[in-house]
Design a protein around this motif. Sequence first.
Motif, mmCIF file in Angstrom:
data_model
loop_
_atom_site.group_PDB
_atom_site.id
_atom_site.type_symbol
_atom_site.label_atom_id
_atom_site.label_comp_id
_atom_site.label_asym_id
_atom_site.label_seq_id
_atom_site.Cartn_x
_atom_site.Cartn_y
_atom_site.Cartn_z
ATOM 1 N N GLU A 1 0.835 -1.210 0.000
ATOM 2 C CA GLU A 1 0.000 0.000 0.000
ATOM 3 C C GLU A 1 0.869 1.259 0.000
ATOM 4 O OE1 GLU A 1 -2.364 -0.606 3.508
ATOM 5 O OE2 GLU A 1 -3.758 -1.957 2.481
ATOM 6 N N ALA A 2 1.941 1.255 0.775
ATOM 7 C CA ALA A 2 2.814 2.430 0.889
ATOM 8 C C ALA A 2 3.558 2.710 -0.406
ATOM 9 C CB ALA A 2 3.797 2.246 2.046
ATOM 10 N N VAL A 3 4.080 1.660 -1.047
ATOM 11 C CA VAL A 3 4.809 1.844 -2.306
ATOM 12 C C VAL A 3 3.869 2.328 -3.409
ATOM 13 C CG1 VAL A 3 6.029 0.597 -4.147
ATOM 14 C CG2 VAL A 3 6.717 0.294 -1.756
ATOM 15 N N ILE A 4 2.704 1.744 -3.505
ATOM 16 C CA ILE A 4 1.731 2.185 -4.524
ATOM 17 C C ILE A 4 1.295 3.620 -4.249
ATOM 18 C CG2 ILE A 4 -0.557 1.758 -5.520
ATOM 19 C CD1 ILE A 4 1.706 -0.299 -6.310
ATOM 20 N N ASP A 5 1.117 3.986 -2.986
ATOM 21 C CA ASP A 5 0.770 5.366 -2.638
ATOM 22 C C ASP A 5 1.898 6.320 -3.041
ATOM 23 O OD1 ASP A 5 -1.232 7.122 -1.128
ATOM 24 O OD2 ASP A 5 0.665 7.624 -0.126
ATOM 25 N N HIS A 6 3.132 5.901 -2.855
ATOM 26 C CA HIS A 6 4.289 6.694 -3.270
ATOM 27 C C HIS A 6 4.236 6.951 -4.772
ATOM 28 C CE1 HIS A 6 8.595 6.921 -4.598
ATOM 29 N NE2 HIS A 6 8.606 7.834 -3.636
ATOM 30 N N TRP A 7 3.991 5.910 -5.554
ATOM 31 C CA TRP A 7 3.887 6.028 -7.011
ATOM 32 C C TRP A 7 2.781 7.008 -7.394
ATOM 33 C CZ3 TRP A 7 5.630 5.735 -11.707
ATOM 34 C CH2 TRP A 7 4.783 5.544 -12.791
ATOM 35 N N ARG A 8 1.626 6.853 -6.804
ATOM 36 C CA ARG A 8 0.482 7.715 -7.134
ATOM 37 C C ARG A 8 0.699 9.162 -6.692
ATOM 38 N NH1 ARG A 8 -3.895 3.187 -5.414
ATOM 39 N NH2 ARG A 8 -3.867 2.056 -7.385
#
Length: 133
Positions: free
Chosen positions: A34-41
Amino acid sequence: MSPAIHLFPIEVDPGDIDFMGHVNNASYLKWVQEAVIDHWRAFAPTEAVARHLWVALKHEITYRRPTFLEDQPMAHVVLEKVQGAKAFYQTVIKRGEEVLAEVRSSWCCLDAQTLKPARLARDLIERFIPGGD
C-alpha cells in the motif's frame, strides 16, 4: 541529491492482530504494498499512473519490534533506484522514532495494457529520484 522520503500513515486493523496480541507478519507485506503504490500515485502524473502497474518481486523484512492494535505506525518510503523496468525501495515502518520493521523490496513496472515489463522515461524517474539514479 537524495530521494525524498514519502510518508504513509498505517492504520492497524483488528484483523492484523495475531494469536500473540501483535500484528501478524503478513500485515507488514500488505502495508508495504500500500505504501509503495501510494508513493507512485503521489509523484507520478495521472497518465503515467493509468499506463503502468507495479508488482512486487521480492521483499526482505527485518522485524525490530512488535506492533500493536493501538499503535499508529508510519511507513517511511524511499525509492532508491530504478534499473530498467525494476524499482528498488526501502520502507521503514516506525512508531514515532522507534523502528518496528525495515523492508527492502524490488518491484517490476508493467504496461497496464500488455502486462509486459515497461521501462519508465527518464523525466518520470526524476520526479522520484533527482538525477534519475
